[in-house]
Write a protein that holds these residues in place. Structure first.
Motif, PDB file in Angstrom:
ATOM      1  N   ASN A  49       0.850  -1.191   0.000  1.00 34.07           N
ATOM      2  CA  ASN A  49       0.000   0.000   0.000  1.00 34.07           C
ATOM      3  C   ASN A  49       0.882   1.235   0.000  1.00 34.07           C
ATOM      4  OD1 ASN A  49      -2.870  -1.080   0.434  1.00 34.07           O
ATOM      5  ND2 ASN A  49      -1.725  -2.071   2.099  1.00 34.07           N
ATOM      6  N   GLY A  50       0.366   2.307  -0.566  1.00 34.99           N
ATOM      7  CA  GLY A  50       1.155   3.535  -0.587  1.00 34.99           C
ATOM      8  C   GLY A  50       0.300   4.750  -0.870  1.00 34.99           C
ATOM      9  N   THR A  51       0.703   5.871  -0.318  1.00 34.69           N
ATOM     10  CA  THR A  51       0.063   7.156  -0.594  1.00 34.69           C
ATOM     11  C   THR A  51       1.149   8.185  -0.848  1.00 34.69           C
ATOM     12  OG1 THR A  51       0.010   7.776   1.753  1.00 34.69           O
ATOM     13  CG2 THR A  51      -1.925   6.628   0.869  1.00 34.69           C
ATOM     14  N   SER A  52       0.817   9.208  -1.581  1.00 37.99           N
ATOM     15  CA  SER A  52       1.741  10.311  -1.809  1.00 37.99           C
ATOM     16  C   SER A  52       0.968  11.614  -1.773  1.00 37.99           C
ATOM     17  CB  SER A  52       2.460  10.151  -3.154  1.00 37.99           C
ATOM     18  OG  SER A  52       1.531  10.189  -4.217  1.00 37.99           O
ATOM     19  N   THR A  53       1.587  12.658  -1.275  1.00 38.96           N
ATOM     20  CA  THR A  53       0.943  13.960  -1.161  1.00 38.96           C
ATOM     21  C   THR A  53       1.911  15.049  -1.569  1.00 38.96           C
ATOM     22  OG1 THR A  53       1.605  14.140   1.158  1.00 38.96           O
ATOM     23  CG2 THR A  53      -0.580  13.237   0.707  1.00 38.96           C
ATOM     24  N   MET A  54       1.355  16.189  -1.958  1.00 41.44           N
ATOM     25  CA  MET A  54       2.155  17.360  -2.275  1.00 41.44           C
ATOM     26  C   MET A  54       1.382  18.599  -1.839  1.00 41.44           C
ATOM     27  SD  MET A  54       3.564  18.934  -5.874  1.00 41.44           S
ATOM     28  CE  MET A  54       2.018  19.743  -6.211  1.00 41.44           C
ATOM     29  N   GLN A  55       2.082  19.548  -1.257  1.00 40.29           N
ATOM     30  CA  GLN A  55       1.479  20.814  -0.883  1.00 40.29           C
ATOM     31  C   GLN A  55       2.377  21.953  -1.337  1.00 40.29           C
ATOM     32  OE1 GLN A  55      -0.146  21.505   2.960  1.00 40.29           O
ATOM     33  NE2 GLN A  55      -0.757  19.382   3.294  1.00 40.29           N
ATOM     34  N   GLN A  56       1.750  23.062  -1.701  1.00 35.98           N
ATOM     35  CA  GLN A  56       2.487  24.255  -2.099  1.00 35.98           C
ATOM     36  C   GLN A  56       1.798  25.488  -1.539  1.00 35.98           C
ATOM     37  OE1 GLN A  56       2.628  24.183  -6.421  1.00 35.98           O
ATOM     38  NE2 GLN A  56       4.706  23.367  -6.404  1.00 35.98           N
ATOM     39  N   TRP A  57       2.596  26.475  -1.241  1.00 38.21           N
ATOM     40  CA  TRP A  57       2.041  27.793  -0.980  1.00 38.21           C
ATOM     41  C   TRP A  57       3.075  28.834  -1.377  1.00 38.21           C
ATOM     42  CZ3 TRP A  57       4.014  31.409   2.520  1.00 38.21           C
ATOM     43  CH2 TRP A  57       4.959  30.939   3.437  1.00 38.21           C
ATOM     44  N   ALA A  58       2.603  30.026  -1.679  1.00 40.02           N
ATOM     45  CA  ALA A  58       3.488  31.083  -2.157  1.00 40.02           C
ATOM     46  C   ALA A  58       3.059  32.418  -1.584  1.00 40.02           C
ATOM     47  CB  ALA A  58       3.476  31.133  -3.684  1.00 40.02           C
ATOM     48  N   MET A  59       4.018  33.341  -1.544  1.00 41.99           N
ATOM     49  CA  MET A  59       3.743  34.668  -1.010  1.00 41.99           C
ATOM     50  C   MET A  59       4.578  35.698  -1.755  1.00 41.99           C
ATOM     51  SD  MET A  59       3.734  35.882   2.961  1.00 41.99           S
ATOM     52  CE  MET A  59       3.384  37.575   3.428  1.00 41.99           C
ATOM     53  N   ALA A  60       3.980  36.822  -2.063  1.00 39.35           N
ATOM     54  CA  ALA A  60       4.678  37.934  -2.719  1.00 39.35           C
ATOM     55  C   ALA A  60       4.376  39.214  -1.950  1.00 39.35           C
ATOM     56  CB  ALA A  60       4.227  38.072  -4.168  1.00 39.35           C
ATOM     57  N   SER A  61       5.386  40.067  -1.807  1.00 38.55           N
ATOM     58  CA  SER A  61       5.232  41.273  -0.991  1.00 38.55           C
ATOM     59  C   SER A  61       5.929  42.457  -1.633  1.00 38.55           C
ATOM     60  CB  SER A  61       5.812  41.058   0.411  1.00 38.55           C
ATOM     61  OG  SER A  61       5.218  39.960   1.062  1.00 38.55           O
ATOM     62  N   PHE A  62       5.243  43.606  -1.611  1.00 40.62           N
ATOM     63  CA  PHE A  62       5.848  44.880  -1.956  1.00 40.62           C
ATOM     64  C   PHE A  62       6.065  45.632  -0.641  1.00 40.62           C
ATOM     65  CE2 PHE A  62       3.145  43.527  -5.417  1.00 40.62           C
ATOM     66  CZ  PHE A  62       3.956  43.696  -6.540  1.00 40.62           C
ATOM     67  N   ILE A  63       7.264  46.121  -0.407  1.00 38.21           N
ATOM     68  CA  ILE A  63       7.576  46.750   0.874  1.00 38.21           C
ATOM     69  C   ILE A  63       8.190  48.130   0.658  1.00 38.21           C
ATOM     70  CG2 ILE A  63       7.878  44.583   2.128  1.00 38.21           C
ATOM     71  CD1 ILE A  63      10.879  44.854   1.742  1.00 38.21           C
TER      72      ILE A  63
END
Length: 502
Positions: A49-63
Motif C-alpha cells: 500500500n502507498g500514498t503520496s501527497t504534495m502541498q504548495q504555498w506562495a507569497m509575494a510582498s511589496f515593501i
C-alpha cells in the motif's frame, strides 16, 4: 535604498519586492503479509500500500519604508507593505498593511537643560499600524475532494466526496495596534525607566468555526470575531552601585488584558461543551480561553440537604453539590459559568547582577500573579471513578453523614457526575521562581597570554532552583490555556562552564 542629509534634516528610504514559494512532497509506503522474516523490504510483501501527497504555498510582498529626522530630535517613520498569499481566495489574496511611528527626544530641548542633572533623558514615542496573519493550512478556502469508495452490487466502486466546505471569502486576519511610550533617564542614566501602553484590535481572526453537523461537516475555516488586547509594560534598570563593587538591577512587569468583542454573526459562544478536555470557552465580554464550568459547593451531607436544595438529576447523598447560578431550583448545563481566567494579572522578572573585582554573580527571578489553572491531574487522581491508585487526599472523602464536606464519595465510573468541570479543579497559578543563579570568576593573569588568550571565565550556573507557589501540581508554568494534564515539570539544571576569549 536612498539616503540624504541636508543640514539638520536626514532622510533614508527603502523600497523592495520579495517572493517565496514552498513545496512539500511526501510518500508513505507499507507492506504486509511477508512470507518470512528473511527479507524485510517492502518488495517482499504480498500486499503493498502507498500514498503520496504534495502541498504548495506562495507569497509575494511589496515593501516600503521612509525615515525622517530633524536634528536627531524629531523622528518619524512610515512603512507600507502589500502582501499576497496563495492561502486565500482569488479576490482576497492581497492586503495592505501601513504603519507610522513618531518620536520626540524632549531632553535635547533648551527648556529641559535646567533639569538635566536629575532628568537627563526624556523621549516620548507613539506608533500605529496594521499587521496581517496568514498562518493557516494550505487550501483551506477550497472545497477539497478526497477518496471515498463504496460497495455497489457486492463490488467495491471507487469514488470521491467532499471533505471540506468552500469559503472563497476567506482573507487575511488583521490586527490594528496603537503603542504609546515614554523613556526616562535619571541621574546620568543611573536609573532608566521605559513605559509602554499598547492597544490591539484583531478583526477577522482565522479560526475553525463550528457549523451544524447536518451540513455533513463539523467546521469551516473562517474569519471570525473581534478581539481587544491591551496592557502596560514597565522596565526599570537601576545601577545601584558603580564603584569597585557594582550592583545593577533590571526589573520588568507586564499587565496584560484581553476581551472578546464579537464572535461570528450571532455571537454564539465557542467551546466549553462539557466533553472531556473542553474546558476553555470563547464568549463575548470575557477573556480569551476563559475556564467554563460549575461552581463547586461541597457535598450533599444528609437526606434533608439533598431533598431541600437544588440538585442534578443524578445527585445522591455524598455526591458533589453545585451552585444554582440561574436560581431555577435545579442543577443542569444552564448553571455553568466562567470559573477562571488563565491570563495572569501580571507577569514579572527581576535580575540582580553583582560584580566585585574578578567575581560576578547574577540572580534572576520570574513569576506571574492572578492566573488560574485547570488541574487535570487531580481530576484523574482525586476523581475516584476508576480502579487505579488515587492521591492520599481521597482518604478524606465523604463516607457517611458527618464525614467530609469537601470531597464526594468514591464510586466507579462517576454516575453522579462528581467530576464535571467545576471550580473544584481550578487553582491559583501564581508563582515566584528563582529561574537562574550564576556565579563566575574571571582570570586575567599574564599566563593566559602564553596560550594566546585574553581572558578566562569559569562559572557555575543553576536553573530553576526554587519555586514559591500554592499550586498543587508539578509545575505552575502550564502554558497558554491554563490546562494541566500532567505536563513534564521544568528540570532543575546544574551546570559548570568555561568561557575563553582569544
Amino acid at each position: 535604498m536612498y539616503n540624504k542629509t541636508i543640514k539638520d534634516h536626514s532622510i533614508d528610504a527603502l523600497i523592495g519586492y520579495t517572493a517565496q514559494k514552498y513545496t512539500w512532497e511526501g510518500s508513505d509506503l507499507s507492506g504486509t503479509d511477508f512470507p518470512d522474516d528473511d527479507i524485510s523490504w517492502i518488495d517482499a510483501a504480498a500486499t503493498k500500500n502507498g500514498t503520496s501527497t504534495m502541498q504548495q504555498w506562495a507569497m509575494a510582498s511589496f515593501i516600503g519604508r521612509a525615515n525622517y529626522s530633524f536634528k536627531d530630535r524629531y523622528l518619524l517613520q512610515v512603512t507600507f507593505r502589500r502582501d499576497g498569499c496563495s492561502r486565500f481566495g482569488s479576490g482576497n489574496k492581497y492586503a495592505n498593511f501601513p504603519s507610522v511611528s513618531a518620536g520626540w527626544i524632549a531632553s535635547d530641548e533648551a527648556f529641559m537643560q535646567p533639569m538635566s542633572q536629575i532628568l537627563n533623558y526624556l523621549k516620548v514615542r507613539a506608533s500605529y499600524g496594521l499587521t496581517g496573519n496568514y498562518n493557516i493550512d494550505n487550501y483551506n478556502y477550497l472545497a477539497r475532494v478526497a477518496k471515498a469508495n463504496y460497495v455497489l452490487g457486492g463490488a467495491l466502486a471507487p469514488g470521491k466526496a467532499l471533505e471540506s466546505l468552500r469559503n472563497n471569502e476567506l482573507t487575511w486576519e488583521e490586527t490594528k495596534q496603537l503603542d504609546l511610550g515614554i523613556d526616562l533617564g535619571f541621574l546620568n542614566d543611573r536609573i532608566f525607566v521605559m513605559y509602554d501602553y499598547y492597544l490591539k484590535r484583531t478583526d477577522g481572526m482565522l479560526y475553525q468555526t463550528d457549523i451544524p453537523a447536518a451540513t455533513g461537516f463539523w467546521d469551516i475555516q473562517s474569519n471570525m470575531g473581534d478581539f481587544k488586547i491591551w496592557g502596560h509594560e514597565i522596565t526599570i534598570t537601576s545601577r545601584n552601585l558603580v564603584n569597585e563593587f557594582k550592583w545593577t538591577t533590571n526589573l520588568n512587569v507586564s499587565f496584560n488584558r484581553n476581551k472578546i468583542l464579537k464572535l461570528g454573526t450571532e455571537n454564539a459562544p465557542i467551546g466549553g461543551y462539557e466533553t472531556y478536555g473542553d474546558f476553555n470557552r470563547l464568549e463575548v465580554g470575557q477573556p480569551i480561553g476563559a475556564l467554563f464550568g460549575y461552581i463547586y459547593d461541597g457535598v450533599y451531607m444528609t437526606e434533608q440537604e439533598l431533598n431541600s436544595q437544588p440538585k442534578h438529576a443524578t445527585s445522591e447523598i455524598g455526591t458533589a453539590r453545585m451552585v444554582d447560578v440561574n436560581n431555577d431550583k435545579k442543577i443542569d448545563a444552564d448553571d455553568r459559568t466562567i470559573i477562571g481566567n488563565p491570563t495572569p494579572d501580571a507577569i514579572f522578572g527581576m535580575t540582580n547582577e553583582f560584580q566585585y573585582k574578578n567575581f560576578d554573580l547574577s540572580i534572576f527571578f520570574q513569576g506571574s500573579y492572578g492566573n488560574d489553572i485547570w488541574n487535570g491531574v487531580r481530576v484523574s487522581h482525586e476523581g475516584m471513578e476508576s480502579t487505579y491508585n488515587q492521591f492520599t487526599s481521597t482518604l478524606n472523602r465523604w463516607n457517611g453523614e458527618g464525614s467530609s464536606n469537601t470531597m464526594p464519595r468514591a464510586i466507579y465510573a462517576d454516575p453522579n457526575r462528581n467530576n464535571r468541570a467545576s471550580t473544584r479543579w481550578v487553582e491559583d497559578g501564581s508563582y515566584l521562581r528563582l529561574k537562574n543563579l550564576t556565579f563566575g570568576y574571571r582570570f586575567t593573569q599574564d599566563w593566559l597570554k602564553k596560550i594566546g588568550a585574553k581572558s578566562l571565565r569559569l562559572y557555575l550556573s543553576f536553573d530553576n532552583l526554587w519555586t514559591l507557589t500554592n499550586y498543587s501540581g508539578l509545575d505552575p508554568e502550564v502554558g497558554l490555556w491554563g490546562l494541566d494534564y500532567g505536563i513534564y515539570p521544568t528540570s532543575r539544571v546544574y551546570m559548570f562552564g568555561a568561557s575563553v576569549k582569544f
